[in-house]
Write an enzyme that holds these catalytic residues in place. Structure first.
Site, PDB file in Angstrom:
ATOM      1  CE1 TYR A   4     -59.143 169.405 -38.651  1.00 24.45           C
ATOM      2  CE2 TYR A   4     -59.461 170.076 -40.930  1.00 24.45           C
ATOM      3  CZ  TYR A   4     -59.581 170.330 -39.581  1.00 24.45           C
ATOM      4  OH  TYR A   4     -60.119 171.509 -39.147  1.00 24.45           O
TER       5      TYR A   4
ATOM      6  CG  ASP B  45     -66.247 171.046 -34.076  1.00 24.28           C
ATOM      7  OD1 ASP B  45     -66.432 172.257 -34.287  1.00 24.28           O
ATOM      8  OD2 ASP B  45     -66.696 170.139 -34.803  1.00 24.28           O
TER       9      ASP B  45
ATOM     10  NE  ARG C 244     -64.948 179.742 -37.198  1.00 19.22           N
ATOM     11  CZ  ARG C 244     -66.214 180.098 -37.396  1.00 19.22           C
ATOM     12  NH1 ARG C 244     -66.903 180.672 -36.435  1.00 19.22           N
ATOM     13  NH2 ARG C 244     -66.788 179.854 -38.549  1.00 19.22           N
TER      14      ARG C 244
ATOM     15  NE  ARG D  28     -65.781 165.774 -34.495  1.00 20.93           N
ATOM     16  CZ  ARG D  28     -66.724 165.936 -33.568  1.00 20.93           C
ATOM     17  NH1 ARG D  28     -67.088 164.927 -32.792  1.00 20.93           N
ATOM     18  NH2 ARG D  28     -67.319 167.100 -33.420  1.00 20.93           N
TER      19      ARG D  28
END
Length: 275
Positions: free
Chosen positions: A115, A49, A47, A203
């Site tokens: 990612y 952001d 999920r 992040r």
């Protein structure tokens, strides 16, 4: 059915459905429900952001055979791809729809997520055509220092210092890849892979090593974060726009059920979030 999904996260309030908010899941479930004429609930691999993008998101949904809407779709769910392309907004696409084993679970069957993070330290910021997918760091960054810092974080560790807390959720993750290169335009590109990521982990990882890269922190500080058991507020959370989920790995069909059991043993309902 398995769905392979891409989206530009700029104008979405993240993946998860939220009342009064435009979300990727909400748009997809509504559109699929209109086509199939049944309520649709998606389970997703990660999920993401608000503001985070995807080129390799994966979701699944269970739909009764008898309610697939038309004979053509019932016989070949891939026909949904064209129907969805006509109805979905330009910032979300379903690239593939296919039947999968009943044991397939987009979240619990996943072996690892991948990612990419794009970051520029150019004084003038990101190239306009790439600005929606490239973050800006306002200090000059040393690439070698960032890679040295990133290497200290690899392996099976407790990443509590990098994660926003969720009650009852584990913060132990196996970070399998974290390295940086510079592309032809000088944009710094990180590739980050792990079995799963907790809320804001990627992040925060970027923010921590960028702080080493710009000289404000040292490698020992970065390494020492792995000994902490609560979120460290000194870690800057890098901008969402630079982050993109590019792939999810799954085992062979015969190994799906076993993988689901292993993952459920170590994950809680809110224990897996991307970003």
């Amino acid at each position: 059915m398995r769905l392979d999904i891409s989206y530009d996260g700029t104008d979405f309030a993240g993946w998860a459905s939220q009342v009064g908010q435009r979300t990727v899941c909400g748009v997809l479930e509504e559109t699929l429900g209109t086509i199939l004429r049944v309520p649709v609930r998606l389970t997703v691999a990660g999920r993401t952001d608000a503001g985070v993008h995807a080129t390799g998101q994966v979701a699944h949904t269970d739909v009764p055979e008898a309610t697939l809407g038309t004979r053509s779709i019932a016989g070949d769910p891939s026909r949904l791809t064209g129907r969805l392309a006509k109805m979905l907004p330009d910032d979300v696409r379903v690239r593939v729809v296919e039947r999968v084993s009943r044991d397939f679970d987009a979240r619990f069957s996943a072996l690892r997520r991948h990612y990419v993070y794009r970051l520029t330290d150019a004084v003038w910021g990101a190239e306009p055509i790439m600005a929606r997918s490239t973050a800006h760091w306002r200090r000059p960054i040393d690439l070698a220092a960032m890679n040295a810092a990133a290497s200290t974080l690899l392996g099976l560790n407790d990443f509590a210092a990098f994660c926003r807390r969720r009650e009852g959720a584990t913060t132990i993750r196996d970070l399998q890849r974290f390295d940086w290169t510079a592309d032809a335009d000088g944009v710094l590109v990180a590739r980050v892979s792990a079995d799963a990521f907790c809320w804001s982990m990627v992040r925060s990882l970027v923010g921590a090593v960028a702080s080493v890269g710009d000289g404000r922190r040292d490698i020992d500080w970065c390494r020492g974060l792995l000994t902490e058991r609560t979120r460290n507020s000194a870690i800057p959370v890098a901008q969402a726009r630079g982050l993109c989920l590019v792939g999810v790995d799954y085992p062979a069909d015969d190994d799906l059920a076993a993988r689901n059991d292993v993952t459920r043993d170590i994950r809680t309902p809110d224990g897996c979030c991307g970003g």
